[in-house]
Design a protein around this motif. Structure first.
Motif, PDB file in Angstrom:
ATOM      1  N   ALA A 137     -45.683 -11.859  -3.607  1.00 43.93           N
ATOM      2  CA  ALA A 137     -44.748 -12.701  -3.416  1.00 43.93           C
ATOM      3  C   ALA A 137     -43.951 -12.759  -4.778  1.00 43.93           C
ATOM      4  O   ALA A 137     -42.738 -13.039  -4.586  1.00 43.93           O
TER       5      ALA A 137
ATOM      6  N   ASP B  13     -35.062 -12.895   8.687  1.00 42.91           N
ATOM      7  CA  ASP B  13     -34.407 -13.052   7.534  1.00 42.91           C
ATOM      8  C   ASP B  13     -33.069 -12.397   7.471  1.00 42.91           C
ATOM      9  O   ASP B  13     -31.995 -12.760   6.786  1.00 42.91           O
TER      10      ASP B  13
ATOM     11  N   PRO C  34     -44.536 -15.379   3.446  1.00 45.16           N
ATOM     12  CA  PRO C  34     -43.950 -14.409   2.678  1.00 45.16           C
ATOM     13  C   PRO C  34     -44.730 -13.694   1.807  1.00 45.16           C
ATOM     14  O   PRO C  34     -45.662 -14.381   1.293  1.00 45.16           O
ATOM     15  N   GLY C  35     -44.746 -12.291   1.581  1.00 48.13           N
ATOM     16  CA  GLY C  35     -45.543 -11.502   0.727  1.00 48.13           C
ATOM     17  C   GLY C  35     -46.870 -11.297   1.201  1.00 48.13           C
ATOM     18  O   GLY C  35     -47.568 -10.594   0.687  1.00 48.13           O
TER      19      GLY C  35
ATOM     20  N   ARG D 240     -42.133  -8.837  -5.449  1.00 53.08           N
ATOM     21  CA  ARG D 240     -41.518  -7.865  -4.600  1.00 53.08           C
ATOM     22  C   ARG D 240     -40.048  -7.888  -4.739  1.00 53.08           C
ATOM     23  O   ARG D 240     -39.426  -9.288  -4.853  1.00 53.08           O
TER      24      ARG D 240
ATOM     25  N   LYS E 221     -35.960 -15.114  -2.225  1.00 53.07           N
ATOM     26  CA  LYS E 221     -37.092 -15.057  -1.897  1.00 53.07           C
ATOM     27  C   LYS E 221     -37.898 -16.581  -2.409  1.00 53.07           C
ATOM     28  O   LYS E 221     -37.590 -17.084  -3.182  1.00 53.07           O
TER      29      LYS E 221
ATOM     30  N   THR F  26     -44.405 -21.049  -1.192  1.00 54.88           N
ATOM     31  CA  THR F  26     -45.054 -20.234  -0.108  1.00 54.88           C
ATOM     32  C   THR F  26     -46.261 -20.828   0.396  1.00 54.88           C
ATOM     33  O   THR F  26     -46.522 -21.077   1.435  1.00 54.88           O
TER      34      THR F  26
ATOM     35  N   THR G 217     -35.991  -7.937  -3.497  1.00 54.56           N
ATOM     36  CA  THR G 217     -35.488  -8.375  -2.017  1.00 54.56           C
ATOM     37  C   THR G 217     -34.656  -6.907  -1.660  1.00 54.56           C
ATOM     38  O   THR G 217     -34.107  -6.422  -2.242  1.00 54.56           O
TER      39      THR G 217
ATOM     40  N   GLN H 135     -29.561 -14.506   6.546  1.00 57.65           N
ATOM     41  CA  GLN H 135     -28.742 -14.110   5.382  1.00 57.65           C
ATOM     42  C   GLN H 135     -27.364 -13.784   6.108  1.00 57.65           C
ATOM     43  O   GLN H 135     -26.269 -14.060   5.162  1.00 57.65           O
TER      44      GLN H 135
END
Length: 172
Positions: free
Chosen positions: A113, A32, A9-10, A116, A125, A131, A118, A36
């Protein structure tokens, strides 16, 4: 062709995968988003677990069987998920290319990370600690490695198009 993105992620994976899918007019499948949607459905009472990946594999397979190029976007941190994507390509008799996205500048990666926004309603996140603590299997040198630390997305996508043509992708 099945283009399989993965990375922490990121790292810039979603930005790159989306831009490539748009450039190619390919089908974009993001785990993702699927995970969700499963959470919002309130069908599962526990963790999503592998359900999002399993749904994504099926969506990708449907589109590959229609002759579409699919760009799959997920962390793919463990070998079993990567192998499952490769099995999808094999079942559809299409080439597959794996792309690992990294950000070699750890300070920049952390900044991304942590800051950012969502883009999926309700998605939480992972923290920076989550992470870097994530289980992450080595890709074994079989992936194209893209470092987003010092290059813009347009430059990265242009380079990927050249590399994907070498792997048999046409009409970009």
């Amino acid at each position: 062709m099945l283009i399989i993105f993965g990375g922490l992620p990121g790292s810039g994976k979603t930005t790159t995968a989306r831009a490539l899918a748009a450039r190619m007019e390919g089908v974009y499948v993001r785990v993702d988003t699927i995970e969700q949607a499963i959470r919002r459905s309130d069908v599962l009472k526990g963790e999503v677990g592998p359900a999002g990946y399993v749904v994504a594999y099926s969506v990708a397979e449907d589109n590959l069987s229609l002759g579409r190029t699919v760009v799959a976007d997920s962390v793919n941190s463990i070998q079993i998920t990567r192998d499952a994507w490769l099995d999808v390509a094999k079942r559809c008799n299409v080439p597959a290319v794996e792309i690992e996205v990294i950000c070699s500048d750890k300070a920049e990666h952390r900044r991304r990370a942590e800051t950012r926004p969502t883009d999926i309603e309700g998605l939480v996140k992972p923290t920076w600690q989550e992470t870097v603590a994530r289980e992450y299997d080595d890709w074994g040198g079989r992936a194209i490695v893209v470092d987003t630390a010092a290059r813009g997305v347009d430059e990265i996508v242009a380079d990927l198009v050249v590399q994907l043509r070498r792997h048999g992708l046409r009409d970009i």
